[in-house]
Design a protein around this motif. Sequence first.
Motif, PDB file in Angstrom:
ATOM      1  N   TRP A 137      -0.068  84.402   8.177  1.00 16.39           N
ATOM      2  CA  TRP A 137       0.945  84.720   9.190  1.00 16.39           C
ATOM      3  C   TRP A 137       1.105  83.485  10.052  1.00 16.39           C
ATOM      4  O   TRP A 137       0.384  83.272  11.015  1.00 16.39           O
ATOM      5  N   SER A 138       2.074  82.665   9.686  1.00 18.40           N
ATOM      6  CA  SER A 138       2.295  81.392  10.369  1.00 18.40           C
ATOM      7  C   SER A 138       3.366  81.527  11.440  1.00 18.40           C
ATOM      8  O   SER A 138       4.306  82.318  11.304  1.00 18.40           O
ATOM      9  N   PHE A 139       3.230  80.740  12.497  1.00 17.88           N
ATOM     10  CA  PHE A 139       4.180  80.692  13.601  1.00 17.88           C
ATOM     11  C   PHE A 139       4.770  79.279  13.637  1.00 17.88           C
ATOM     12  O   PHE A 139       4.029  78.307  13.814  1.00 17.88           O
ATOM     13  N   LEU A 140       6.081  79.179  13.450  1.00 18.48           N
ATOM     14  CA  LEU A 140       6.723  77.885  13.251  1.00 18.48           C
ATOM     15  C   LEU A 140       7.661  77.520  14.392  1.00 18.48           C
ATOM     16  O   LEU A 140       8.272  78.389  15.017  1.00 18.48           O
ATOM     17  N   THR A 141       7.766  76.233  14.645  1.00 19.71           N
ATOM     18  CA  THR A 141       8.756  75.697  15.575  1.00 19.71           C
ATOM     19  C   THR A 141       9.544  74.622  14.842  1.00 19.71           C
ATOM     20  O   THR A 141       9.097  74.069  13.833  1.00 19.71           O
ATOM     21  N   GLY A 142      10.730  74.321  15.364  1.00 18.95           N
ATOM     22  CA  GLY A 142      11.551  73.316  14.700  1.00 18.95           C
ATOM     23  C   GLY A 142      12.687  72.849  15.572  1.00 18.95           C
ATOM     24  O   GLY A 142      12.885  73.325  16.692  1.00 18.95           O
ATOM     25  N   GLN A 143      13.432  71.901  15.040  1.00 15.92           N
ATOM     26  CA  GLN A 143      14.605  71.376  15.718  1.00 15.92           C
ATOM     27  C   GLN A 143      15.842  72.174  15.341  1.00 15.92           C
ATOM     28  O   GLN A 143      15.839  72.954  14.381  1.00 15.92           O
ATOM     29  N   ALA A 144      16.910  71.960  16.091  1.00 12.27           N
ATOM     30  CA  ALA A 144      18.137  72.732  15.886  1.00 12.27           C
ATOM     31  C   ALA A 144      18.681  72.589  14.478  1.00 12.27           C
ATOM     32  O   ALA A 144      19.233  73.539  13.915  1.00 12.27           O
ATOM     33  N   ASP A 145      18.519  71.416  13.865  1.00  8.72           N
ATOM     34  CA  ASP A 145      19.083  71.217  12.524  1.00  8.72           C
ATOM     35  C   ASP A 145      18.347  72.013  11.455  1.00  8.72           C
ATOM     36  O   ASP A 145      18.844  72.160  10.330  1.00  8.72           O
ATOM     37  N   ALA A 146      17.160  72.543  11.779  1.00  2.98           N
ATOM     38  CA  ALA A 146      16.454  73.450  10.863  1.00  2.98           C
ATOM     39  C   ALA A 146      16.652  74.900  11.279  1.00  2.98           C
ATOM     40  O   ALA A 146      16.770  75.794  10.431  1.00  2.98           O
ATOM     41  N   ILE A 147      16.697  75.144  12.581  1.00  5.55           N
ATOM     42  CA  ILE A 147      16.826  76.515  13.092  1.00  5.55           C
ATOM     43  C   ILE A 147      18.191  77.100  12.775  1.00  5.55           C
ATOM     44  O   ILE A 147      18.302  78.250  12.319  1.00  5.55           O
ATOM     45  N   GLN A 148      19.245  76.344  12.996  1.00  2.36           N
ATOM     46  CA  GLN A 148      20.596  76.869  12.826  1.00  2.36           C
ATOM     47  C   GLN A 148      20.905  77.326  11.403  1.00  2.36           C
ATOM     48  O   GLN A 148      21.472  78.417  11.220  1.00  2.36           O
ATOM     49  N   PRO A 149      20.544  76.566  10.367  1.00  5.27           N
ATOM     50  CA  PRO A 149      20.801  77.068   9.009  1.00  5.27           C
ATOM     51  C   PRO A 149      20.066  78.376   8.718  1.00  5.27           C
ATOM     52  O   PRO A 149      20.579  79.239   8.005  1.00  5.27           O
ATOM     53  N   LEU A 150      18.870  78.533   9.294  1.00  8.96           N
ATOM     54  CA  LEU A 150      18.103  79.756   9.078  1.00  8.96           C
ATOM     55  C   LEU A 150      18.756  80.938   9.784  1.00  8.96           C
ATOM     56  O   LEU A 150      18.939  82.011   9.194  1.00  8.96           O
ATOM     57  N   THR A 151      19.097  80.776  11.068  1.00  9.36           N
ATOM     58  CA  THR A 151      19.717  81.877  11.803  1.00  9.36           C
ATOM     59  C   THR A 151      21.078  82.229  11.221  1.00  9.36           C
ATOM     60  O   THR A 151      21.453  83.403  11.149  1.00  9.36           O
ATOM     61  N   GLN A 152      21.821  81.228  10.764  1.00  2.11           N
ATOM     62  CA  GLN A 152      23.125  81.492  10.152  1.00  2.11           C
ATOM     63  C   GLN A 152      22.974  82.244   8.833  1.00  2.11           C
ATOM     64  O   GLN A 152      23.752  83.147   8.529  1.00  2.11           O
ATOM     65  N   ALA A 153      21.975  81.858   8.041  1.00  2.00           N
ATOM     66  CA  ALA A 153      21.741  82.550   6.768  1.00  2.00           C
ATOM     67  C   ALA A 153      21.398  84.011   6.992  1.00  2.00           C
ATOM     68  O   ALA A 153      21.808  84.886   6.219  1.00  2.00           O
ATOM     69  N   LEU A 154      20.645  84.289   8.058  1.00  2.00           N
ATOM     70  CA  LEU A 154      20.246  85.661   8.377  1.00  2.00           C
ATOM     71  C   LEU A 154      21.339  86.430   9.121  1.00  2.00           C
ATOM     72  O   LEU A 154      21.234  87.643   9.285  1.00  2.00           O
ATOM     73  N   GLY A 155      22.371  85.733   9.599  1.00  2.00           N
ATOM     74  CA  GLY A 155      23.407  86.383  10.394  1.00  2.00           C
ATOM     75  C   GLY A 155      22.939  86.725  11.792  1.00  2.00           C
ATOM     76  O   GLY A 155      23.453  87.646  12.419  1.00  2.00           O
ATOM     77  N   PHE A 156      21.978  85.982  12.298  1.00  2.00           N
ATOM     78  CA  PHE A 156      21.339  86.230  13.592  1.00  2.00           C
ATOM     79  C   PHE A 156      22.098  85.448  14.667  1.00  2.00           C
ATOM     80  O   PHE A 156      22.063  84.216  14.700  1.00  2.00           O
TER      81      PHE A 156
END
Length: 276
Positions: free
Chosen positions: A139-158
């Motif tokens: 159970w990992s907890f991750l942080t990142g920059q906007a260029d990684a976060i945005q593609p993930l949130t967009q893919a999820l529709g979040f």
Amino acid sequence: MVQRVHMGVLVAALAVAGVARADLPQPQAMKAVDIEEHLGEKLPLDASFLDQNGKPVKLADYFHGKPVVLSLVYFRCPMLCSLILSGQTKVMRELGLSLGQDYEAVTVSFDPHDSPKDAEAKQHNYLQSLGRPEAGEHWSFLTGQADAIQPLTQALGFKYYFDESIQQFAHPAAIFIITPDGKISRYLYQLSFEPKQLKLALVEAGQGKAGTTLDRSLLTCYRYDTASKKYQFYVWGFIRGTALLAFFALATFLGRLWYLELKKKKNVATRRKWAS
């Protein structure tokens, strides 16, 4: 098909936190905070993050042939994110499946200002609450920059927004069930839901790779209801499952009788042969 699911919990969260803005009309806020379901779509597994130890990782590193429970939060959140993770932890404790053996879990911060140190503190707290302090690699907890976060949130529709006046995010509450190859399988929205809901979602996402044979047979007795966003008892599935079990039980019984009859005839023939 993309389904829009407006998150009513946002209104309660904003009210309790006292963060309603006079210059942001409610319809606009509700428009900004939403989830569009992208079932069956693949996550950007090549997206780069830092884990709780500050180690560079890719999202793909957490997909090892098991379904994944994915949650999106931010670590400075004053209330809602803690409710999401606490609810998830409680359900995982009662799930009946083993973290690391049957499924993996990943929590990603959508705030680019969160640090690995923040992630480490959160991981420690929730693994302790789970009763699995040794399960950090599962159970990992991750942080990142906007260029990684945005593609993930967009893919999820979040969909979420940042409130400059109070320096906090308004966001929906959900966890996401991901297949072993990185495709979105289910969205679970409630802050507190029954372990059965998560278990069925994982069994479904894993296509039989998670859970026991009994778990997979129980899945035939439930159907995912798109209106309630829950697995509902499916009576015809139950009838079919019961009928199938009855068929196998009867076939086993008849097979046993047939075997005993053949054995009896063979013994009689042998005695007659020796008698003659």
